[in-house]
Design an enzyme around this catalytic site. Sequence first.
Site, PDB file in Angstrom:
ATOM      1  N   ALA A   1       0.856  -1.326  -0.255  1.00 25.58           N
ATOM      2  CA  ALA A   1      -0.259  -0.240  -0.056  1.00 25.58           C
ATOM      3  C   ALA A   1       0.414   1.033   0.020  1.00 25.58           C
ATOM      4  CB  ALA A   1      -0.648   0.203   1.417  1.00 25.58           C
ATOM      5  N   ASP A   2       1.993   1.208   0.398  1.00 26.25           N
ATOM      6  CA  ASP A   2       3.399   2.552   0.830  1.00 26.25           C
ATOM      7  C   ASP A   2       3.733   2.207  -0.576  1.00 26.25           C
ATOM      8  OD1 ASP A   2       3.572   3.826   3.415  1.00 26.25           O
ATOM      9  OD2 ASP A   2       3.387   1.422   4.118  1.00 26.25           O
ATOM     10  N   GLY A   3       3.988   1.433  -1.294  1.00 30.31           N
ATOM     11  CA  GLY A   3       4.289   1.679  -2.642  1.00 30.31           C
ATOM     12  C   GLY A   3       3.381   2.223  -4.013  1.00 30.31           C
TER      13      GLY A   3
ATOM     14  N   ALA B   1       2.763   5.831  -2.634  1.00 30.01           N
ATOM     15  CA  ALA B   1       4.231   6.743  -3.506  1.00 30.01           C
ATOM     16  C   ALA B   1       3.706   7.018  -5.535  1.00 30.01           C
ATOM     17  CB  ALA B   1       5.265   5.709  -3.030  1.00 30.01           C
TER      18      ALA B   1
END
Length: 405
Positions: A177-179, A182
């Site tokens: 989810a962070d990627g 980003a």
Amino acid sequence: MPDREDLRTVPTAPLEGVRVLDVSTLFAGPLAATFLGDFGADVIKVEHPIRPDASRGHGPQKDGVNLWWKTLGRNKRTVTIDLSDPAGAEVLLRLVAGADVMIENFRPGTLERWGLSPERLQEANPRLVLARVTAFGQFGPYAARPGFGSLAEAMSGFAALTGDPDGPPTLPPFGLADGIAALATAYAVMAALRTAERDGHGQVVDMAIIEPILMLLGGQITAWDQLGMVQPRTGNRSVNNAPRNVYRSRDGVWLAVSTSSQSIAERVMTVVGRGELIEEPWFRSGHERALHADELDDAVQSWIGAHDADEVVAVFEAASAAIAPVYDVRGVVEDPQYRALGTVVRVEDEDLGDIAMQNVLFRLSRTPGSIRWAGRGHGADTDEVLRGAGFSDAEIADLRSAGAV
């Protein structure tokens, strides 16, 4: 931003001249800044003087040097500023005056508490694009909660869809989810920069990590709205097509097969010697094929299990049927296609010498990105950056003595 005519005639890095302050940590904000830095932006990574970015402590180390930071921190100049100190806040405002973008991921209200509200930042620089990356966004009942990408993977429905049908929901073993957030943040920043180029005004990007991952999960919201349908957990299978799974070859290699298009599904069944199934009425659509996944999986596994992996791949390739080996990192770095694309590159590093890492995300024919250096030490560029913002050596020494930088 560079003049548009210059971009057409001078092959410089596409984001050369864009300055980004990376005032974020773990992991969506910093990775967004990395993506911008890869294509020429001057990224200044801001860390606390005493407490380095937490990502420097994530994952394996060699000789006390964190390895993930070498990739996450690449193409960034590193400075240390205590933003909670009024003198440190003033230092940041001086840097903001010469920046185009600032990326932060503190809990909502934190910057305001330090006297660094969006309004004050944009007083210092009306063109500033301020990207605020948080788990839940800047408002709403959850806004003040602590959160990480794992919560987004849970709340979005991703974990509920992942895993075996009779097993628990499954979280990914990396920052998925962070990627995704980003990438979305870098995209949002570019859209906001384009607007600032037109009218001279910056704006605030409110990026909630729980949101971008939803778009990648397909039409499940519309299916629920219109049909009351909840997509089940199906392991490696798909509700949209079959055969779609991983299959083990005679020599023990796992191979992934996908049949997202009808023509590929027909080729796969022909390759495995079950061409008669193509004539079945239910074979005519991916959804109908998925309802007969047991039969199709048995057919594909029986054939693949009777052949070695190299032979399977060769036969599938000759038939233009989609297949790929299931790699761990060793397979990635050895694969001839990745090598041809230059997906893994070697970078000279001041701490570890020659190191390998992922290359930039894509290739531009005229203005390609590049990795100019790997992640640098904590605060390595503080003096250089502050001098560039007009601070004298005496001022920098006073700030350091007071603990503001």
